[in-house]
Design a protein around this motif. Structure first.
Motif, PDB file in Angstrom:
ATOM      1  N   MET A  59      -9.548   2.147  -4.223  1.00  0.00           N
ATOM      2  CA  MET A  59      -8.587   1.117  -3.844  1.00  0.00           C
ATOM      3  C   MET A  59      -7.405   1.087  -4.795  1.00  0.00           C
ATOM      4  O   MET A  59      -6.257   0.871  -4.380  1.00  0.00           O
ATOM      5  CB  MET A  59      -9.269  -0.246  -3.806  1.00  0.00           C
ATOM      6  CG  MET A  59      -8.362  -1.374  -3.369  1.00  0.00           C
ATOM      7  SD  MET A  59      -7.841  -2.415  -4.727  1.00  0.00           S
ATOM      8  CE  MET A  59      -9.260  -3.495  -4.862  1.00  0.00           C
TER       9      MET A  59
ATOM     10  N   VAL B 133      -4.743   3.367  -3.871  1.00  0.00           N
ATOM     11  CA  VAL B 133      -4.108   3.024  -2.600  1.00  0.00           C
ATOM     12  C   VAL B 133      -3.079   1.909  -2.756  1.00  0.00           C
ATOM     13  O   VAL B 133      -2.024   1.914  -2.123  1.00  0.00           O
ATOM     14  CB  VAL B 133      -5.203   2.615  -1.580  1.00  0.00           C
ATOM     15  CG1 VAL B 133      -4.605   1.914  -0.375  1.00  0.00           C
ATOM     16  CG2 VAL B 133      -5.992   3.840  -1.155  1.00  0.00           C
TER      17      VAL B 133
ATOM     18  N   PHE C 189      -8.223   4.950   4.486  1.00  0.00           N
ATOM     19  CA  PHE C 189      -9.061   4.109   3.627  1.00  0.00           C
ATOM     20  C   PHE C 189      -9.443   2.826   4.337  1.00  0.00           C
ATOM     21  O   PHE C 189      -8.595   2.086   4.824  1.00  0.00           O
ATOM     22  CB  PHE C 189      -8.317   3.777   2.334  1.00  0.00           C
ATOM     23  CG  PHE C 189      -9.118   2.966   1.353  1.00  0.00           C
ATOM     24  CD1 PHE C 189     -10.295   3.464   0.817  1.00  0.00           C
ATOM     25  CD2 PHE C 189      -8.695   1.702   0.967  1.00  0.00           C
ATOM     26  CE1 PHE C 189     -11.033   2.723  -0.087  1.00  0.00           C
ATOM     27  CE2 PHE C 189      -9.422   0.950   0.066  1.00  0.00           C
ATOM     28  CZ  PHE C 189     -10.604   1.465  -0.462  1.00  0.00           C
TER      29      PHE C 189
ATOM     30  N   PHE D 166      -9.034  -3.781   3.661  1.00  0.00           N
ATOM     31  CA  PHE D 166      -8.200  -2.586   3.776  1.00  0.00           C
ATOM     32  C   PHE D 166      -8.633  -1.845   5.039  1.00  0.00           C
ATOM     33  O   PHE D 166      -9.809  -1.523   5.211  1.00  0.00           O
ATOM     34  CB  PHE D 166      -8.386  -1.673   2.565  1.00  0.00           C
ATOM     35  CG  PHE D 166      -7.889  -2.261   1.268  1.00  0.00           C
ATOM     36  CD1 PHE D 166      -6.655  -1.884   0.757  1.00  0.00           C
ATOM     37  CD2 PHE D 166      -8.654  -3.179   0.566  1.00  0.00           C
ATOM     38  CE1 PHE D 166      -6.192  -2.416  -0.433  1.00  0.00           C
ATOM     39  CE2 PHE D 166      -8.198  -3.717  -0.630  1.00  0.00           C
ATOM     40  CZ  PHE D 166      -6.967  -3.341  -1.127  1.00  0.00           C
TER      41      PHE D 166
ATOM     42  N   LEU E   8       0.818  -1.208   0.000  1.00  0.00           N
ATOM     43  CA  LEU E   8       0.000   0.000   0.000  1.00  0.00           C
ATOM     44  C   LEU E   8       0.853   1.259   0.000  1.00  0.00           C
ATOM     45  O   LEU E   8       1.962   1.277   0.529  1.00  0.00           O
ATOM     46  CB  LEU E   8      -0.909   0.033   1.237  1.00  0.00           C
ATOM     47  CG  LEU E   8      -1.880  -1.135   1.421  1.00  0.00           C
ATOM     48  CD1 LEU E   8      -2.685  -0.934   2.686  1.00  0.00           C
ATOM     49  CD2 LEU E   8      -2.789  -1.293   0.225  1.00  0.00           C
TER      50      LEU E   8
ATOM     51  N   GLN F  12       1.251   4.298   1.794  1.00  0.00           N
ATOM     52  CA  GLN F  12       0.821   4.637   3.144  1.00  0.00           C
ATOM     53  C   GLN F  12       0.218   6.038   3.243  1.00  0.00           C
ATOM     54  O   GLN F  12      -0.697   6.270   4.042  1.00  0.00           O
ATOM     55  CB  GLN F  12       1.986   4.479   4.124  1.00  0.00           C
ATOM     56  CG  GLN F  12       2.362   3.031   4.381  1.00  0.00           C
ATOM     57  CD  GLN F  12       1.196   2.217   4.922  1.00  0.00           C
ATOM     58  OE1 GLN F  12       0.571   2.589   5.908  1.00  0.00           O
ATOM     59  NE2 GLN F  12       0.888   1.103   4.262  1.00  0.00           N
TER      60      GLN F  12
ATOM     61  N   LYS G 285      -1.576   7.556   0.966  1.00  0.00           N
ATOM     62  CA  LYS G 285      -2.930   7.534   0.410  1.00  0.00           C
ATOM     63  C   LYS G 285      -3.851   6.582   1.158  1.00  0.00           C
ATOM     64  O   LYS G 285      -5.068   6.730   1.117  1.00  0.00           O
ATOM     65  CB  LYS G 285      -2.872   7.133  -1.064  1.00  0.00           C
ATOM     66  CG  LYS G 285      -2.142   8.140  -1.940  1.00  0.00           C
ATOM     67  CD  LYS G 285      -2.088   7.676  -3.385  1.00  0.00           C
ATOM     68  CE  LYS G 285      -1.359   8.694  -4.251  1.00  0.00           C
ATOM     69  NZ  LYS G 285      -1.252   8.229  -5.664  1.00  0.00           N
ATOM     70  N   ALA G 286      -3.267   5.591   1.830  1.00  0.00           N
ATOM     71  CA  ALA G 286      -4.081   4.555   2.466  1.00  0.00           C
ATOM     72  C   ALA G 286      -4.440   4.868   3.905  1.00  0.00           C
ATOM     73  O   ALA G 286      -5.180   4.103   4.528  1.00  0.00           O
ATOM     74  CB  ALA G 286      -3.332   3.218   2.418  1.00  0.00           C
TER      75      ALA G 286
END
Length: 280
Positions: A273, A276, A197, A215, A189, A191, A193-194
């Motif tokens: 997704m 991410v 999420f 996620f 991932l 990180q 952007k995630a």
């Protein structure tokens, strides 16, 4: 966690047999593709030349063979940035870019890998970042690398590169998913952007099985049990999904071609997704 063998119930030995057979199908086409490149320094694949891609493939053959043989593999952090650093170091230390030489090298390494894989009796081996994987997962990872980088070279040189569904299914179910399960949940991932999420996807691979992808604020985990409370169901052709997840095509292409479908209470989360995910 996801099983280490294919969802179909195949044993690790069965999956290894299938992966070796797939590599014996794919490698000769890959070697011919590399050998036919008119100039490996002229066509580009992102920031790499075709010669860089071919050299990189030979490096993957080398460390995957070493892993299955129980020999040391390079020290690496399996993230996008970590693998970029390792790959750049290997390419800097390897000055070979002549297509015929690289084609011969890949062909020889493929033969060595098949020989080592045919004799492997280990339940698991040590891969990059100390991940413990069944030997079949290493073989399927190698198959995935051949399929993706064959696609890259073919695209850069204007040549066809058809991917068989069974080969892509092996690469995803036998290689990518066990890697996600074995590595830290942050590895695949982006990180930044995630961070916020959260989503649950039931992934149904056409011709294969189903997997729950969870996620949760910077982590990705997998579950082979029945999907519950999912945000979206995703049905995908394995080759299309592989190219989509690795960033080789945009979401609209498989959607328009009927190779990808999503439904459920929040299907729009699939597009989020894809921003991410950051495969190493």
């Amino acid at each position: 966690m996801i099983p280490t063998a294919m969802h179909s119930g195949a044993s690790d030995t069965d999956t290894m047999t299938q992966a070796r057979a797939a590599l014996r199908d794919v490698v000769p086409r890959l070697v011919a593709l590399v050998r036919s490149a008119p100039d490996t320094n002229s066509a580009s694949v992102g920031t790499w030349t075709v010669g860089d891609v071919a050299a990189h493939l030979s490096h993957v053959f080398r460390f995957d063979t070493d892993a299955v043989a129980g020999r040391p593999v390079p020290e690496a952090t399996v993230t996008t940035a970590g693998m970029a650093e390792v790959n750049a170091k290997m390419l800097a230390e390897d000055g070979e870019r002549e297509p015929g030489v690289l084609a011969d090298r890949i062909n020889a390494l493929a033969s060595e890998f098949d020989d080592v894989a045919s004799r492997s009796q280990a339940a698991t081996v040590s891969w990059l970042q100390g991940a413990r994987l069944p030997p079949s997962a290493v073989a399927c990872h190698l198959l995935e690398e051949c399929l993706i980088h064959g696609h890259d070279i073919a695209g850069a040189t204007g040549r066809p590169w058809p991917i068989q569904r069974h080969h892509a299914l092996l690469a995803v179910e036998g290689g990518a998913l066990p890697l996600i399960a074995a590595l830290p949940p942050t590895a695949f991932l982006d990180q930044e952007k995630a961070g916020s999420f959260r989503a649950r996807f039931e992934l149904l691979l056409r011709g294969g099985g189903r997997t729950l992808m969870v996620f949760d604020r910077g982590s990705l985990t997998l579950d082979a049990e029945c999907a519950r409370d999912v945000d979206a169901h995703v049905s995908a052709d394995p080759a299309a999904l592989m190219l989509l997840f690795i960033g080789r095509q945009r979401i609209w292409k498989p959607l328009l071609e009927g190779k990808l479908a999503t439904w459920g209470r929040q299907p729009w989360k699939l597009a989020r997704m894809l921003t991410v995910i950051s495969p190493p």
